[in-house]
Structure formats: C-alpha cells, structure tokens
Design an enzyme around this catalytic site. Structure first.
Site, PDB file in Angstrom:
ATOM      1  N   LYS A 177       0.866  -8.502 -14.205  1.00 27.72           N
ATOM      2  CA  LYS A 177       1.112  -7.882 -15.509  1.00 27.72           C
ATOM      3  C   LYS A 177       2.513  -8.143 -16.066  1.00 27.72           C
ATOM      4  O   LYS A 177       2.848  -7.675 -17.138  1.00 27.72           O
ATOM      5  CB  LYS A 177       0.817  -6.382 -15.406  1.00 27.72           C
ATOM      6  CG  LYS A 177      -0.678  -6.127 -15.153  1.00 27.72           C
ATOM      7  CD  LYS A 177      -1.047  -4.678 -15.073  1.00 27.72           C
ATOM      8  CE  LYS A 177      -1.010  -4.106 -13.677  1.00 27.72           C
ATOM      9  NZ  LYS A 177      -1.922  -4.731 -12.679  1.00 27.72           N
ATOM     10  N   HIS A 183      -2.030   3.179 -14.766  1.00 24.45           N
ATOM     11  CA  HIS A 183      -2.527   2.251 -15.782  1.00 24.45           C
ATOM     12  C   HIS A 183      -3.747   2.826 -16.498  1.00 24.45           C
ATOM     13  O   HIS A 183      -4.580   3.498 -15.874  1.00 24.45           O
ATOM     14  CB  HIS A 183      -2.912   0.920 -15.133  1.00 24.45           C
ATOM     15  CG  HIS A 183      -1.740   0.162 -14.599  1.00 24.45           C
ATOM     16  ND1 HIS A 183      -0.821  -0.443 -15.419  1.00 24.45           N
ATOM     17  CD2 HIS A 183      -1.327  -0.083 -13.334  1.00 24.45           C
ATOM     18  CE1 HIS A 183       0.109  -1.036 -14.680  1.00 24.45           C
ATOM     19  NE2 HIS A 183      -0.175  -0.826 -13.408  1.00 24.45           N
ATOM     20  N   THR A 206       4.618  -0.139   0.620  1.00 26.52           N
ATOM     21  CA  THR A 206       4.399  -0.479  -0.795  1.00 26.52           C
ATOM     22  C   THR A 206       4.341   0.750  -1.706  1.00 26.52           C
ATOM     23  O   THR A 206       4.797   0.701  -2.855  1.00 26.52           O
ATOM     24  CB  THR A 206       3.103  -1.306  -0.926  1.00 26.52           C
ATOM     25  OG1 THR A 206       3.255  -2.473  -0.123  1.00 26.52           O
ATOM     26  CG2 THR A 206       2.836  -1.715  -2.353  1.00 26.52           C
ATOM     27  N   ILE A 230       3.283   3.312 -12.472  1.00 32.00           N
ATOM     28  CA  ILE A 230       2.496   3.468 -13.691  1.00 32.00           C
ATOM     29  C   ILE A 230       1.070   3.887 -13.338  1.00 32.00           C
ATOM     30  O   ILE A 230       0.455   3.305 -12.438  1.00 32.00           O
ATOM     31  CB  ILE A 230       2.421   2.123 -14.475  1.00 32.00           C
ATOM     32  CG1 ILE A 230       3.807   1.511 -14.675  1.00 32.00           C
ATOM     33  CG2 ILE A 230       1.665   2.294 -15.795  1.00 32.00           C
ATOM     34  CD1 ILE A 230       4.789   2.348 -15.427  1.00 32.00           C
ATOM     35  N   CYS A 258      25.703   7.653  -7.788  1.00 25.54           N
ATOM     36  CA  CYS A 258      26.529   7.157  -6.674  1.00 25.54           C
ATOM     37  C   CYS A 258      25.665   6.675  -5.510  1.00 25.54           C
ATOM     38  O   CYS A 258      26.195   6.208  -4.503  1.00 25.54           O
ATOM     39  CB  CYS A 258      27.533   8.216  -6.210  1.00 25.54           C
ATOM     40  SG  CYS A 258      26.902   9.401  -5.001  1.00 25.54           S
ATOM     41  N   CYS A 269      26.741  12.425  -1.108  1.00 25.16           N
ATOM     42  CA  CYS A 269      25.912  13.476  -0.496  1.00 25.16           C
ATOM     43  C   CYS A 269      25.376  13.118   0.886  1.00 25.16           C
ATOM     44  O   CYS A 269      24.971  14.017   1.627  1.00 25.16           O
ATOM     45  CB  CYS A 269      24.768  13.883  -1.423  1.00 25.16           C
ATOM     46  SG  CYS A 269      23.709  12.530  -1.949  1.00 25.16           S
ATOM     47  N   SER A 274      -2.778   3.865  -9.353  1.00 24.66           N
ATOM     48  CA  SER A 274      -3.626   4.496 -10.372  1.00 24.66           C
ATOM     49  C   SER A 274      -5.022   4.808  -9.831  1.00 24.66           C
ATOM     50  O   SER A 274      -5.660   5.768 -10.258  1.00 24.66           O
ATOM     51  CB  SER A 274      -3.803   3.555 -11.574  1.00 24.66           C
ATOM     52  OG  SER A 274      -2.602   2.917 -11.892  1.00 24.66           O
TER      53      SER A 274
HETATM   54  C1  LIG Z   1       5.875  -4.537  -7.233  1.00 25.17           C
HETATM   55  C2  LIG Z   1       4.690  -3.630  -7.275  1.00 25.17           C
HETATM   56  C3  LIG Z   1       4.412  -2.884  -8.405  1.00 25.17           C
HETATM   57  C4  LIG Z   1       3.295  -2.055  -8.452  1.00 25.17           C
HETATM   58  N1  LIG Z   1       3.118  -1.236  -9.517  1.00 25.17           N
HETATM   59  C5  LIG Z   1       2.033  -0.439  -9.582  1.00 25.17           C
HETATM   60  C6  LIG Z   1       1.837   0.432 -10.676  1.00 25.17           C
HETATM   61  O1  LIG Z   1       2.706   0.574 -11.528  1.00 25.17           O
HETATM   62  N2  LIG Z   1       0.674   1.108 -10.753  1.00 25.17           N
HETATM   63  C7  LIG Z   1      -0.290   0.982  -9.822  1.00 25.17           C
HETATM   64  O2  LIG Z   1      -1.350   1.576  -9.987  1.00 25.17           O
HETATM   65  N3  LIG Z   1      -0.110   0.228  -8.715  1.00 25.17           N
HETATM   66  C8  LIG Z   1       1.036  -0.464  -8.577  1.00 25.17           C
HETATM   67  N4  LIG Z   1       1.259  -1.235  -7.477  1.00 25.17           N
HETATM   68  C9  LIG Z   1       0.290  -1.193  -6.401  1.00 25.17           C
HETATM   69  C10 LIG Z   1       0.493   0.043  -5.515  1.00 25.17           C
HETATM   70  O3  LIG Z   1       1.857   0.255  -5.248  1.00 25.17           O
HETATM   71  C11 LIG Z   1      -0.271  -0.194  -4.221  1.00 25.17           C
HETATM   72  O4  LIG Z   1      -1.597  -0.517  -4.552  1.00 25.17           O
HETATM   73  C12 LIG Z   1      -0.281   1.005  -3.317  1.00 25.17           C
HETATM   74  O5  LIG Z   1       0.990   1.555  -3.143  1.00 25.17           O
HETATM   75  C13 LIG Z   1      -0.874   0.586  -1.976  1.00 25.17           C
HETATM   76  O6  LIG Z   1      -0.863   1.687  -1.127  1.00 25.17           O
HETATM   77  P1  LIG Z   1      -1.389   1.544   0.351  1.00 25.17           P
HETATM   78  O7  LIG Z   1      -1.396   2.895   0.916  1.00 25.17           O
HETATM   79  O8  LIG Z   1      -2.665   0.774   0.336  1.00 25.17           O
HETATM   80  O9  LIG Z   1      -0.330   0.600   1.072  1.00 25.17           O
HETATM   81  P2  LIG Z   1       1.081   1.016   1.735  1.00 25.17           P
HETATM   82  O10 LIG Z   1       1.824   1.957   0.899  1.00 25.17           O
HETATM   83  O11 LIG Z   1       1.751  -0.260   2.091  1.00 25.17           O
HETATM   84  O12 LIG Z   1       0.649   1.790   3.032  1.00 25.17           O
HETATM   85  C14 LIG Z   1       0.110   1.134   4.153  1.00 25.17           C
HETATM   86  C15 LIG Z   1       0.662   1.815   5.382  1.00 25.17           C
HETATM   87  O13 LIG Z   1       0.044   1.291   6.550  1.00 25.17           O
HETATM   88  C16 LIG Z   1       1.003   1.307   7.579  1.00 25.17           C
HETATM   89  N5  LIG Z   1       0.595   0.375   8.625  1.00 25.17           N
HETATM   90  C17 LIG Z   1       0.403  -0.961   8.494  1.00 25.17           C
HETATM   91  N6  LIG Z   1       0.057  -1.494   9.683  1.00 25.17           N
HETATM   92  C18 LIG Z   1       0.030  -0.483  10.571  1.00 25.17           C
HETATM   93  C19 LIG Z   1      -0.239  -0.406  11.959  1.00 25.17           C
HETATM   94  N7  LIG Z   1      -0.542  -1.481  12.690  1.00 25.17           N
HETATM   95  N8  LIG Z   1      -0.171   0.811  12.577  1.00 25.17           N
HETATM   96  C20 LIG Z   1       0.151   1.926  11.864  1.00 25.17           C
HETATM   97  N9  LIG Z   1       0.431   1.897  10.544  1.00 25.17           N
HETATM   98  C21 LIG Z   1       0.367   0.718   9.909  1.00 25.17           C
HETATM   99  C22 LIG Z   1       2.272   0.886   6.883  1.00 25.17           C
HETATM  100  O14 LIG Z   1       3.442   1.247   7.601  1.00 25.17           O
HETATM  101  C23 LIG Z   1       2.157   1.594   5.539  1.00 25.17           C
HETATM  102  O15 LIG Z   1       2.839   2.812   5.522  1.00 25.17           O
HETATM  103  C24 LIG Z   1       2.398  -2.035  -7.370  1.00 25.17           C
HETATM  104  C25 LIG Z   1       2.691  -2.762  -6.221  1.00 25.17           C
HETATM  105  C26 LIG Z   1       3.849  -3.525  -6.156  1.00 25.17           C
HETATM  106  C27 LIG Z   1       4.202  -4.235  -4.910  1.00 25.17           C
HETATM  107  O1  LIG Z   2       2.414  -7.277 -11.533  1.00 26.25           O
HETATM  108  P1  LIG Z   2       1.151  -6.539 -11.151  1.00 26.25           P
HETATM  109  O2  LIG Z   2      -0.046  -6.937 -11.929  1.00 26.25           O
HETATM  110  O3  LIG Z   2       0.943  -6.543  -9.679  1.00 26.25           O
HETATM  111  O4  LIG Z   2       1.366  -5.021 -11.594  1.00 26.25           O
HETATM  112  C1  LIG Z   2       2.361  -4.277 -11.031  1.00 26.25           C
HETATM  113  C2  LIG Z   2       2.455  -2.953 -11.780  1.00 26.25           C
HETATM  114  O5  LIG Z   2       1.237  -2.303 -11.802  1.00 26.25           O
HETATM  115  C3  LIG Z   2       2.973  -3.090 -13.162  1.00 26.25           C
HETATM  116  O6  LIG Z   2       4.303  -3.447 -13.086  1.00 26.25           O
HETATM  117  S1  FES Z   3      23.469  10.565  -5.328  1.00 30.15           S
HETATM  118 FE1  FES Z   3      25.520  10.950  -5.892  1.00 30.15          FE
HETATM  119  S2  FES Z   3      25.969  12.832  -4.895  1.00 30.15           S
HETATM  120 FE2  FES Z   3      23.945  12.425  -4.326  1.00 30.15          FE
END
Ligand SMILES: Cc1cc2nc3c(=O)[nH]c(=O)nc-3n(C[C@H](O)[C@H](O)[C@H](O)COP(=O)(O)OP(=O)(O)OC[C@H]3O[C@@H](n4cnc5c(N)ncnc54)[C@H](O)[C@@H]3O)c2cc1C
Ligand SMILES: O=P(O)(O)OC[C@H](O)CO
Ligand code: FES
Length: 486
Positions: free
Chosen positions: A255, A49, A40, A47, A442, A447, A347
């Site tokens: 959001k 936030h 994720t 962002i 591309c 690359c 965030s």
């Molecule tokens: C569409 C979308 C938009 C978002 N936009 C925003 C934003 O704009 N701003 C914001 O603040 N937040 C945003 N978020 C939320 C944010 O991306 C997440 O809260 C954050 O990335 C979560 O990080 P994490 O490390 O908890 O999870 P992850 O990045 O999923 O990391 C968890 C890790 O655990 C590992 N894992 C799982 N199970 C095992 C296992 N059994 N053994 C070993 N490893 C394992 C996985 O491989 C993974 O690498 C968004 C989320 C989504 C989906």
């Molecule tokens: O759609 P939300 O609320 O999970 O938010 C995702 C990002 O933070 C904003 O796009």
């Molecule tokens: S992404 Fe186009 S040359 Fe690397």
C-alpha cells in the site's frame, strides 16, 4: 494434555486465544519472547483498514471488512483506544485516476460502506497539507487508527482472565504428531529448562516463522518471505499535520508510504517494502529513511521531518500464495494455521479470532462457558479524570501524584498497574508499551532509570536481570571498579 496450544502471542494468537476462551477448553499460548506483542504486531502502521485493497473473494478481503466492522465493540470491551479518522488514497497529476476507480469497485464488492471519490477542492478543505500535485482521492470513512500494543495486550489479558495460560520466554523447538494429537518440545529461555507439552490441537500463529512451524508437520509446504517496512515517528507537536490516514496508490509491493496521525497523537510516516533474508532484521537504514522522506512528499507537502523522535521497522509475513492461510491443514489433522498474516492482519485480527475459535469449537465439540467475561479494564489514565477525581485518586494512592515520565506525563501509579496486572510488564519495553513511559520526545533518556528502580522494587528480579525486552537485553552487565573495591 492441553486441548489447544497456540504458538505465538502477537495480535493473531492473542485474538484467537481470547475467542477460544469462551469455550470449556484447556488452552495455552506459547511465546518465545518475554512479552506478548514483541514482533510484527508491535511495529506496523496501526491502521484499521476499510477493506478496499484486497482482491474480492480472498481471505484478506473477507476478514478485513468483517474485522473493521467489529472494532467498535472490541475497543469498548477491551478498553483500548480506537478512532475512525477515515482514510484517503490520493492520486497526483502524473497518475491515472482510474486507479482510484479500481479500488472503489473492489471496495464495493468487498462490502466497504461510504466510499467516495473527492476532487481537489473538497480534499483541501479536509486536509490542507496535501501536496500541490494531488488532484483527487478515494475517501473511506470507516478507516481507523488503533494502538497495536493495547489491542494485542487487551486480547491477551482478557484471554488470561478467562483461563488461558501463557508460557512466555518459551520457544517451540520441535513438533511431532502422535496418535491423539501432538507432542511439542519447548525451551524456556529464562530458566534454561526443556519441556515436552502434549495437545490435541495446535494453532500456528507464529508470524514470519509460521512456515517453519507448518513445514515440520505438513507436506503442504508454506514459504514466508519477511518484507521489511521502515518508519519515522514524529513528535506530538505535529500530530495533527493530517487528520485522516493519507495513502498513495498501491503497487505490487503493497500500500506504499502513508502519512497518518496515531491514536496517541503522534505523526507516523512510512513504511518502505523490501524483502529481506533475515527474519530478525528489524534495523532501520539510511536508504529506507531517505525513501520515506522522498516518497511521502508526493502525498503530503513539507512533512515536518525535523520533528522525528524515533525510527523503527517491522516485518510482513508474506506467503507465496499472497493471501492469509487460515484453517485446518489438508494433510495434518488437528494442525490449524493462521499463517501469512501480513497486512491487513491487524484489521482482520478480530475476525480471524472468531473464525479460528469457531473451527476449534466444531472440531472439539466444545461447549460455551457461562462465566466468560468479555470485559477487560485498561490502565487508568489519570488525565481522563476531572481535577476533583484526580485529586481524590492521588489522596488515596499518592503514586498517581508522582510523575515518572515527564515527556508523556506518566505516573508511578500507572507503572505499578502495568507491572501488577495480568501478564504484567517485566522489562522497560513492557512498561513502555503498556503506559507510554519512554515513548516521549527524549525516548526514555530521563525516565528509564526510574522505571528500572520500580521494576527492581516490585518484581522478584535483580537489577542486572532487567532488560529492554528480555533475556540478552539487560542494561547492567557487571560491577564497576568502585563497587569491586568496596
Ligand atoms: C510494516 C508493516 C505495516 C503494517 N501495517 C498494518 C496496518 O496498518 N494495518 C493492518 O491491518 N496490518 C498491518 N500490518 C500487518 C500486521 O502488523 C500483522 O498482520 C500482524 O501484526 C501479524 O500478527 P501475528 O500475531 O500474526 O504475528 P506476530 O506479531 O509476529 O506474532 C507472532 C508471534 O509468534 C512468536 N513465535 C514465532 N515462532 C515461535 C516459536 N517457535 N515458539 C514460540 N513463539 C514463536 C513470535 O515471537 C511472535 O511473537 C503491517 C505489517 C508490517 C510489517
Ligand atoms: O504495505 P502493506 O500493504 O503491507 O501495508 C502495510 C500497512 O497496512 C499500511 O501501511
Ligand atoms: S520519554 Fe522522556 S521522560 Fe519518558
């Protein structure tokens, strides 16, 4: 025996690892993927936030506002790009502006500074491409944009440099409580070897799988639903179509669809929000992309969608309780959850890191390390140098004069740095996320063969072991007829 095992090297696990590396403790991170930032944390809106969305009193509200305030220092220490471009939540003719008042009141209670409601005249001066139906908006000057790859890698590299061990390609299969702590059975995907690891504390930062980790040990069950968000990423030629991040009024599902510049100068449009059964379903769909095109037009007019260079999707880890689950389990001593980390998880990561590290410090009575170094140096971008300094660099190291990715103007020198730095890249995605080679118009068509050659030369890997992102994603699967005949 480890003092602490962190499961998951997304932004949550990596930020926690970095903050724990301040203490005299034996710590490791276990990650099933071949690289940090592979789930994720790699696919989101990027962002930072401001913090007006979450309900006052929740973990989300507290940690979002705290994390946002920490970002300038974190960006400087970890040498990662971060910009406070500000955000707008727009309200259209058909909508009740009361929605903006509610958000502003929430924001004030959460401690968000500088919130203001702007009328159309003020808005159009700021953002001329807003849709004709937009009447007013909530302006949050502390909203920002970041690179989620660099943020996660910055944290992970700094943790590594401060003594945290990383086991990549290593999946946690089974967890057991022992008298002193925990026994963890892991499987190394690259070697096929199984191993048992012992630890005093476990930190569960496993993203959409954090419920499964918790539920193996605890009777206080968690339930996480994967909520997919699809995006379209547009070329840099239209990266300045809007300057701030343009949100719409939120709904129960989140959001909504936003339009935002990225910190690297692209334009990002999305995400959708659809619950999915499969926690690995990061495909994009025609329905999703159509929805993004339709809904984005409510806030921004004529979004230049002909300039799309790629689409992607990420999965929110939505826990039934609708808040972050952070802290020691009520029934399993030594199990610390950082679960349900959906938005605003990116965030909040700086604040989650500090909160969990302080809990660990107290539980293990840990002392601070005098040698902790908070500073990490990112990959040198020759574009940031003066012409003179750049010429000198090329003279000293000709690899900086060899352009590998023409779309993004990335040199061999940067790719070598990405491969040889702590937790260096071992795949095309690893190189791409560290350097942007392959992120251009591309999308790596030109690359990628050159990047594969460099990986083959620099890493002890055969060319048929090099993949997009680890075991199972290899490009070369066998010899062709000509070679067989030779
Ligand atoms: C569409 C979308 C938009 C978002 N936009 C925003 C934003 O704009 N701003 C914001 O603040 N937040 C945003 N978020 C939320 C944010 O991306 C997440 O809260 C954050 O990335 C979560 O990080 P994490 O490390 O908890 O999870 P992850 O990045 O999923 O990391 C968890 C890790 O655990 C590992 N894992 C799982 N199970 C095992 C296992 N059994 N053994 C070993 N490893 C394992 C996985 O491989 C993974 O690498 C968004 C989320 C989504 C989906
Ligand atoms: O759609 P939300 O609320 O999970 O938010 C995702 C990002 O933070 C904003 O796009
Ligand atoms: S992404 Fe186009 S040359 Fe690397």
């Amino acid at each position: 025996m480890f003092d602490v095992v962190i499961i998951g090297a997304g932004v949550t696990g990596s930020a926690i690892a970095r903050e724990i590396s301040r203490y005299k403790l034996n710590v490791c991170v276990i990650e099933k993927e071949e690289d940090v930032c592979n789930e994720t944390s790699k696919a989101n809106s990027a962002i930072i936030h401001a913090g007006f969305d979450a309900v006052p009193g929740t973990m989300k509200a507290k940690l979002n506002v705290m994390g946002n305030a920490m970002m300038d220092r974190i960006a400087e220490e970890l040498d990662i790009p971060f910009k406070r471009n500000g955000s707008l939540v727009v309200c259209t003719k058909e909508q009740d502006p009361e929605g903006l008042q509610i958000l502003m009141e929430r924001g004030k209670k959460n401690g968000v500074p500088g919130l203001q409601i702007l009328d159309r005249e003020a808005l159009i001066e700021k953002e001329p491409n807003l849709a004709d139906d937009v009447t007013c908006a909530l302006w949050a000057p502390t909203g920002g944009i970041v690179c989620p790859f660099h943020m996660t890698m910055g944290y992970a590299e700094n943790a590594y440099e401060n003594g945290v061990r990383f086991f990549l390609n290593t999946k946690v299969e089974k967890l057991e409580k022992t008298g002193e702590g925990f026994r963890i059975q892991v499987h190394h995907a690259d070697t096929g070897v199984d191993e048992t690891i012992e630890t005093k504390l476990i930190i569960n930062a496993a993203g959409v799988y954090a419920d499964e980790i918790n539920n193996q040990l605890s009777d206080r069950k968690l339930h996480i639903t994967a909520r997919k968000g699809e995006y379209m990423l547009l070329d840099k030629t239209v990266g300045d179509y809007v300057k701030s991040t343009i949100f719409q009024l939120p709904s129960k599902m989140g959001k909504g669809v936003l339009v935002t510049p990225t910190v690297h100068g692209n334009l990002l449009v999305g995400p959708t929000a659809v619950n999915v059964e499969d926690k690995g379903a990061v495909n994009t769909t025609m329905d999703g992309l159509d929805q993004i095109a339709r809904v984005s037009s409510h806030s921004v007019k004529n979004v230049p969608l002909r300039q799309v260079i790629t689409s992607f999707a990420g999965l929110r880890a939505h826990e039934d309780g609708d808040d972050f689950v952070i802290g020691e389990s009520a029934d399993v001593k030594g199990l610390i959850n950082a679960a349900g980390i959906e938005s605003p998880g990116l965030s909040s990561a700086p604040a989650i890191g500090v909160t969990v590290a302080e809990l660990v410090r107290d539980l293990l009575n840990a002392e601070e390390k005098s040698e902790f170094n908070p500073v990490r140096h990112g990959i040198l971008d020759p574009d940031t140098l003066s012409l003179e300094a750049r010429n000198q660099l090329i003279k000293e190291n000709p690899a900086y004069g060899n352009i590998i990715c023409r779309c993004e103007m990335i040199t061999e020198g940067e790719i070598l740095d990405a491969i040889h730095r702590p937790l260096g890249a071992r795949s095309l995605d690893g190189v791409k996320r560290r350097t942007r080679a392959g992120m251009g118009r591309c999308q790596s068509g030109f690359c990628s063969p050159k990047v594969m050659e460099i990986l083959e030369r620099e890493v002890p890997m055969r060319v048929d072991q090099i993949g997009k992102n680890g075991v199972g994603s290899e490009f070369i699967v066998g010899e062709n007829k000509e070679l067989e005949d030779e």
